[in-house]
Design a protein around this motif. Structure first.
Motif, PDB file in Angstrom:
ATOM      1  N   ARG A   1       0.820  -1.224   0.000  1.00  0.00           N
ATOM      2  CA  ARG A   1       0.000   0.000   0.000  1.00  0.00           C
ATOM      3  C   ARG A   1       0.845   1.262   0.000  1.00  0.00           C
ATOM      4  O   ARG A   1       0.347   2.350  -0.311  1.00  0.00           O
ATOM      5  CB  ARG A   1      -0.923   0.002   1.216  1.00  0.00           C
TER       6      ARG A   1
ATOM      7  N   GLN B   1       5.243   3.417  -4.540  1.00  0.00           N
ATOM      8  CA  GLN B   1       5.059   4.354  -5.638  1.00  0.00           C
ATOM      9  C   GLN B   1       5.033   3.524  -6.925  1.00  0.00           C
ATOM     10  O   GLN B   1       5.994   2.819  -7.223  1.00  0.00           O
ATOM     11  CB  GLN B   1       6.205   5.358  -5.692  1.00  0.00           C
ATOM     12  N   VAL B   2       3.920   3.579  -7.640  1.00  0.00           N
ATOM     13  CA  VAL B   2       3.738   2.732  -8.808  1.00  0.00           C
ATOM     14  C   VAL B   2       4.108   3.505 -10.071  1.00  0.00           C
ATOM     15  O   VAL B   2       3.664   4.637 -10.276  1.00  0.00           O
ATOM     16  CB  VAL B   2       2.280   2.235  -8.892  1.00  0.00           C
TER      17      VAL B   2
ATOM     18  N   GLU C   1       1.514   1.674 -16.438  1.00  0.00           N
ATOM     19  CA  GLU C   1       0.158   1.851 -16.926  1.00  0.00           C
ATOM     20  C   GLU C   1      -0.890   1.031 -16.187  1.00  0.00           C
ATOM     21  O   GLU C   1      -1.982   1.513 -15.910  1.00  0.00           O
ATOM     22  CB  GLU C   1       0.120   1.489 -18.430  1.00  0.00           C
ATOM     23  N   LYS C   2      -0.581  -0.205 -15.865  1.00  0.00           N
ATOM     24  CA  LYS C   2      -1.607  -1.111 -15.344  1.00  0.00           C
ATOM     25  C   LYS C   2      -1.360  -1.544 -13.902  1.00  0.00           C
ATOM     26  O   LYS C   2      -2.308  -1.836 -13.172  1.00  0.00           O
ATOM     27  CB  LYS C   2      -1.725  -2.337 -16.246  1.00  0.00           C
TER      28      LYS C   2
ATOM     29  N   ARG D   1      -1.093  -1.588 -10.109  1.00  0.00           N
ATOM     30  CA  ARG D   1      -1.688  -0.712  -9.104  1.00  0.00           C
ATOM     31  C   ARG D   1      -1.873  -1.466  -7.789  1.00  0.00           C
ATOM     32  O   ARG D   1      -1.850  -2.699  -7.748  1.00  0.00           O
ATOM     33  CB  ARG D   1      -3.028  -0.168  -9.587  1.00  0.00           C
ATOM     34  N   TYR D   2      -2.061  -0.686  -6.753  1.00  0.00           N
ATOM     35  CA  TYR D   2      -2.391  -1.266  -5.453  1.00  0.00           C
ATOM     36  C   TYR D   2      -3.866  -1.607  -5.454  1.00  0.00           C
ATOM     37  O   TYR D   2      -4.716  -0.755  -5.745  1.00  0.00           O
ATOM     38  CB  TYR D   2      -2.075  -0.295  -4.316  1.00  0.00           C
ATOM     39  N   GLU D   3      -4.191  -2.840  -5.142  1.00  0.00           N
ATOM     40  CA  GLU D   3      -5.581  -3.280  -5.084  1.00  0.00           C
ATOM     41  C   GLU D   3      -6.117  -3.044  -3.685  1.00  0.00           C
ATOM     42  O   GLU D   3      -5.708  -3.703  -2.733  1.00  0.00           O
ATOM     43  CB  GLU D   3      -5.691  -4.756  -5.460  1.00  0.00           C
TER      44      GLU D   3
ATOM     45  N   LEU E   1      -0.033  -5.399  -4.552  1.00  0.00           N
ATOM     46  CA  LEU E   1       0.238  -4.815  -5.855  1.00  0.00           C
ATOM     47  C   LEU E   1      -0.187  -5.841  -6.900  1.00  0.00           C
ATOM     48  O   LEU E   1       0.324  -6.971  -6.920  1.00  0.00           O
ATOM     49  CB  LEU E   1       1.727  -4.493  -6.003  1.00  0.00           C
TER      50      LEU E   1
ATOM     51  N   TRP F   1      -0.258  -6.762 -12.620  1.00  0.00           N
ATOM     52  CA  TRP F   1       1.120  -6.577 -13.089  1.00  0.00           C
ATOM     53  C   TRP F   1       1.303  -7.381 -14.369  1.00  0.00           C
ATOM     54  O   TRP F   1       1.873  -8.477 -14.377  1.00  0.00           O
ATOM     55  CB  TRP F   1       2.092  -7.061 -12.018  1.00  0.00           C
TER      56      TRP F   1
ATOM     57  N   ASP G   1       6.031  -1.878 -16.232  1.00  0.00           N
ATOM     58  CA  ASP G   1       5.553  -1.366 -14.945  1.00  0.00           C
ATOM     59  C   ASP G   1       6.477  -1.820 -13.814  1.00  0.00           C
ATOM     60  O   ASP G   1       7.011  -2.946 -13.840  1.00  0.00           O
ATOM     61  CB  ASP G   1       4.141  -1.873 -14.663  1.00  0.00           C
TER      62      ASP G   1
END
Length: 619
Positions: free
Chosen positions: A500, A503-504, A507-508, A510-512, A520, A523, A528
């Motif tokens: 959480r 730093q992402v 494009e795809k 992300r933190y869920e 994360l 992926w 990414d």
């Protein structure tokens, strides 16, 4: 016909929210033992303990065979029993004042409150408002001064007694006869009005103590001192039940008997281990079955039909049960379920998941963990590294066969429910200990596993292989703030980088954030990557540990810490949400602020789901 009419009356009163007529409301006698194990009573199969009074109580009411404590140590269970709220919601997750942090702990524990919050009304307060005379006799352990003491929390009469008296015929082994004498006085003085007597014995908690003649008579027992204490505990229960009968209150009194957690199965002071919880694994201080399975007996003569109940329940289910029967104000919020349909209506409970949260270290060797039981399945999540274990507890009550690898989808689903539940009650979580010393941890938690102690003929025999471990747990040499050895080594340091906080980049990826996830994910793009800012507490060699999940695996991933780099191949864990901790290499790192990056070098399918990266100082 009388029982049917009573139940119809109860249902009508519950429906309109009004209190039951005084004549229909039961007196409440709630008896709590301290560290009594699941099989310490004859009624639960212990041949070496003489418990005729409790065995008779078991035959006269409901005996629950799948009853669980809300927590494996005392104060949290007591808080839940008296409030109807989960220890995690109350953030009271260890005994008070708790085991202090020290360098042998991988994690720093969340702070504990000084007692049961005044925002969580007790059964004493609720029943007092409903017109009951109330008494708390024995152990409180939920705050020592006003407004947190028992006298401030709804109890008209309070008597703690002397838990560590010299064993005598007047006091028993742990003051239980002195406590029951006060209970007899309270009952006599309040026989003509509804009463709530919370009788919380200190027996059989350590230090173990019993009358010498009783110990001698139990010479052939697994633990003669403990067996003698169980005998006097049973005698004390017999006295209070006899007093109820002598006052003509048998049919008017709901009697509940249980313990606060599992039996003490490890070496912890003189004359221990106290007991064993065979066939269940471990004992007090652990979320394995031996630490949370407890006896539960409920009698209301003429109302509760005697028999066995195998449905999984929690002892704190008695809180909403009691307020419902007493016509008192309901527990709000309430984390437990009333057992009235099971006790009075011949009904059943809807299947529900049961949850535990222990973000603390215990004096018995337990480590931060959480658990969920759903049907016959139980999942344990170990907070130090994210490791998970899965057991089919009905078929495997000893929890010897970890099925997590063969049931990855079930692990993922149950872990998701556990995570979502923790967020729903705002459970406090531990965090990385930057002063962590791995060698101290190894002596306490790796060199010897106190959850897997082989049963021997006597407590004295079982104590021998635990002696070195106990010294590591209790302290040898230099003392820390907890009275535990802190060691002289300079190798220390631990950093946790949570999904959480990443730093992402890309494009795809992300933190869920859904409540059942903490990862994360998505992926699928090789470009990414994720990055964290952190500080290395001390220069040296650091093991890199990743907590990853993947349904197929095979991607090649690079971990960089400043200028230092290593790569690893993602493992197939059977499911993206079945996370497995993996040490993937060692890096030499300087102290100070730096950045940590995780980047795919070669992708096969999706890269992975990632919950955490850990940097652990090693020699």
């Amino acid at each position: 016909m009388k029982r049917l009419l009573f139940f119809l009356l109860l249902a009508c009163c519950a429906a309109d929210g009004s209190a039951l007529p005084p004549a229909a409301r039961p007196n409440i006698l709630f008896i709590l033992a301290d560290d009594l194990g699941i099989n310490d009573l004859g009624a639960y199969g212990r041949a070496g303990h003489r418990t005729p009074n409790l065995d008779r109580l078991a035959s006269e009411g409901k005996r629950f065979t799948n009853a669980y404590a809300p927590h494996p140590v005392c104060s949290p269970t007591r808080a839940a029993l008296l409030s109807g709220q989960h220890p995690a919601r109350l953030q009271l997750t260890n005994f008070l004042p708790g085991r202090a942090d020290w360098p042998g702990h991988r994690l720093l524990q969340p702070p504990l409150p000084s007692g049961l919050s005044t925002d969580a009304p007790t059964l004493g307060e609720k029943l007092q408002k409903a017109g009951y005379a109330t008494a708390c006799i024995g152990k409180w352990h939920l705050g020592g001064r006003a407004p947190l003491d028992a006298a401030s929390r709804g109890f008209d009469f309070v008597f703690a007694g002397k838990p560590n008296t010299v064993p005598t015929a007047e006091e028993g082994g742990k003051g239980e006869f002195g406590q029951v004498a006060k209970a007899e006085e309270f009952l006599g003085a309040n026989a003509t009005r509804p009463f709530f007597l919370y009788l919380a014995f200190d027996n059989p908690h350590v230090p173990l103590a019993a009358q010498p003649e009783r110990i001698a008579a139990k010479a052939g027992s697994f633990n003669p001192v403990y067996a003698a204490m169980i005998e006097t505990l049973d005698a004390a229960v017999g006295r209070v039940l006899d007093k109820v009968d002598a006052l003509g209150l048998r049919e008017k009194t709901l009697v509940v008997f249980c313990s606060d957690n599992g039996g003490l199965h490890v070496l912890e002071g003189r004359d221990t281990p106290a007991t064993h919880n065979t066939p269940f694994r471990a004992g007090k201080g652990f979320l394995y079955e031996g630490g949370i399975r407890d006896p539960l007996l409920v009698r209301w003569a003429g109302k509760v039909v005697p028999g066995l109940v195998s449905t999984p329940v929690v002892l704190a289910d008695m809180a909403p049960t009691i307020v419902e029967l007493a016509g008192a104000e309901l527990c709000k919020p309430c984390d437990y379920t009333s057992l009235v349909p099971v006790l009075l209506g011949g009904g059943s409970l809807a299947e529900r998941p049961l949850y535990w949260h222990m973000p603390n270290y215990t004096n018995q060797g337990g480590r931060p963990s959480g658990a969920i039981r759903e049907g016959d399945w139980k999942l344990l999540e170990h907070y130090e590294d994210g490791r998970m274990e899965l057991f089919e507890v009905r078929a495997d009550p000893s929890e010897q066969n970890d099925l997590s690898a063969s049931e990855p989808a079930r692990v993922a689903a149950m872990r998701g429910k556990l995570e979502a539940w923790r967020r729903s009650v705002n459970a406090s979580m531990p965090r990385a200990n930057p002063a962590f010393q791995p060698a101290l941890w190894t002596a306490c938690y790796d060199a010897f596993d106190p959850s897997r102690i082989e049963l021997r003929g006597t407590a004295a025999e079982m104590a021998v292989p635990m002696e070195t471990w106990r010294k590591a747990m209790s302290g040898a040499g230099g003392k820390g703030s907890a009275g535990i050895a802190v060691g002289t080594e300079e190798v220390s340091g631990l950093v946790h980088l949570e999904a959480r906080d990443a730093q992402v980049h890309g494009e795809k990826l992300r933190y869920e954030a859904p409540p059942q996830k903490d990862t994360l994910g998505f992926w699928v793009d090789e470009k990414d990557w994720a990055e964290w800012d952190c500080e290395i507490p001390q220069a040296g060699r650091y093991a890199v540990e990743v907590l990853q999940g993947c349904s197929k695996g095979g991607s090649l991933v690079e971990v960089s810490v400043g200028d230092a780099k290593l790569s690893f191949t993602v493992a197939d864990t059977g499911h993206f949400q079945r996370f497995v901790p993996r040490r993937v290499g060692v890096l030499e790192l300087p102290a100070g602020k730096t950045s940590v990056g995780v980047k795919p070098l070669e992708k096969k399918g999706a890269v992975m789901d990632l919950r955490r990266v850990s940097l652990i100082r090693v020699p």
